[in-house]
Design an enzyme around this catalytic site. Sequence first.
Site, short mmCIF file in Angstrom:
data_model
loop_
_atom_site.label_atom_id
_atom_site.label_comp_id
_atom_site.label_asym_id
_atom_site.label_seq_id
_atom_site.Cartn_x
_atom_site.Cartn_y
_atom_site.Cartn_z
N ARG A 152 2.93 10.46 -29.60
CA ARG A 152 2.11 9.80 -28.59
C ARG A 152 2.87 9.53 -27.29
NH1 ARG A 152 0.25 7.56 -25.15
NH2 ARG A 152 -1.58 6.26 -24.94
N LYS A 153 4.18 9.54 -27.35
CA LYS A 153 5.03 9.32 -26.17
C LYS A 153 4.62 8.07 -25.40
CE LYS A 153 6.31 14.17 -25.65
NZ LYS A 153 5.38 14.82 -26.57
#
Length: 457
Positions: free
Chosen positions: A284-285
């Site tokens: 998801r960063k």
Amino acid sequence: MNKEQFVLELKKIGAIKFGSFTLKSGIISPFYFDLRDMISFPALLDGVVELLKEKIKDLEFDMITGIPYTALPIAALVAAKMNKPLVYMRKEEKAYGMGSKVIGKFAKGTKCLVIDDLITTGASKMETAESYEKEGIIIEDFVVIIDRSANAGKELADLGYTLHSLISLDEILVLLQRKSLLNEDRIKAVKMFNENLSSHVKQSKYVNPLTQKLLQKMRDKSSNLVLSLDVTNQKEFFGMLDQVGDQIVMLKTHVDIIEDFDERFIPRLLRYANQQNFLIFEDRKFADIGNTVRHQFREGVYRIADWAEYVTVHMLAGEMILQGLFEGLEGHSGFVLARMSSKGNLLNENYSRNCFEAARKYPQWVAGFIGHGSSMEDIKRFKSKFPGNELLLMPGVKKEEGADAMGQQYITIEEAVSGGADCIIVGRGILEAEEPRTEAKLYRERAWRIYKKRELP
Ligand code: 5BU
């Protein structure tokens, strides 16, 4: 002066001492080496210069440097006597506009021999090499007067450097014992101290609880392959898992690209994870402030914290992001993006170092780092700077080197794993193959073979 006389002289002037000494770190050490005062004893200085000259006479180099302050005057004498140019690097930070940090005249591409007084670990020598390399100077060999390390020679060799030492701690012990200048008890204390230091390092391996789980699964499945399942509908998603799920140790998702995502997706994914025995890693960063990422992770449409063991985290917003994400939760950890695989990314060396510093404080929340590199050696150097024994996960891996049309850069499986990647992350290398199952098997086998040799000999 021979080596034996040299050691005896060092002992006489108090440069090597045995007893009980409190080090800067607070640790009590049974020995203490400090060669700074050697310059005040001309005969001793002359002796060490001759010994060093003899040691390096067959090495290939164009110039010499000494690491300030202790080794610098010694290196200057060796350089002058061998008719080689001397350079050195100022210790102080460079003031604006002062140009190079290196003092002395040199041409780029010149090979420089580094002289230092002591070596304790390979890390500081590696940093030295890197600062010279940044200035266009080639470093291959280090010469030290005393090697008091456990295995700095091997650490440096792994990074492509060679360590030469005049004398080791063991040699000093043997010699002083033979001359009855050191008793059995003191020798035992020194040996025990060094053994404790190395077992302490071993014990601190993998303190992150989830890491143990991942490592166990890797061993159970003989796999360090992470599939990046970047497809956009459930049919393709689960169709691919049917083919390759048993080959992978972890599944990496981008859940927000599934166009027909609905309430059936996650339960189905969890069933697969359970049956095919893999962990789930949502790439998801996260990069926002603590409060926002907490919502993004735990709530919203995807409720990622309900099903993903791992997520990726950017450190851009500062280390409190980790608290926002993981505080109060169990069974979750992050991989911090310390380097990216894409061309022109802005995650430079300084940024990576800051990631390491921040992560060092939260081993319970940081299982490792995402990283990449231009070559096996580049990766080794990168990994050697990790603060502890964090894992290195590497995307941008294919059978052959190359790039895609949107900035992705690939290195080979072999380079990635020999360089230190603990898991390789592979997407299109498998997804676009004619037979994904055969391909996944091939990636798994090739990566596992190297990993096993590296970590489980
Ligand atoms: P590929 O198809 O093997 O190129 O997919 C790579 C995957 O890894 C893809 O999902 C990216 O989002 C992810 N990735 C990456 O490629 N490079 C990075 O530096 C990071 C993630 Br971080």
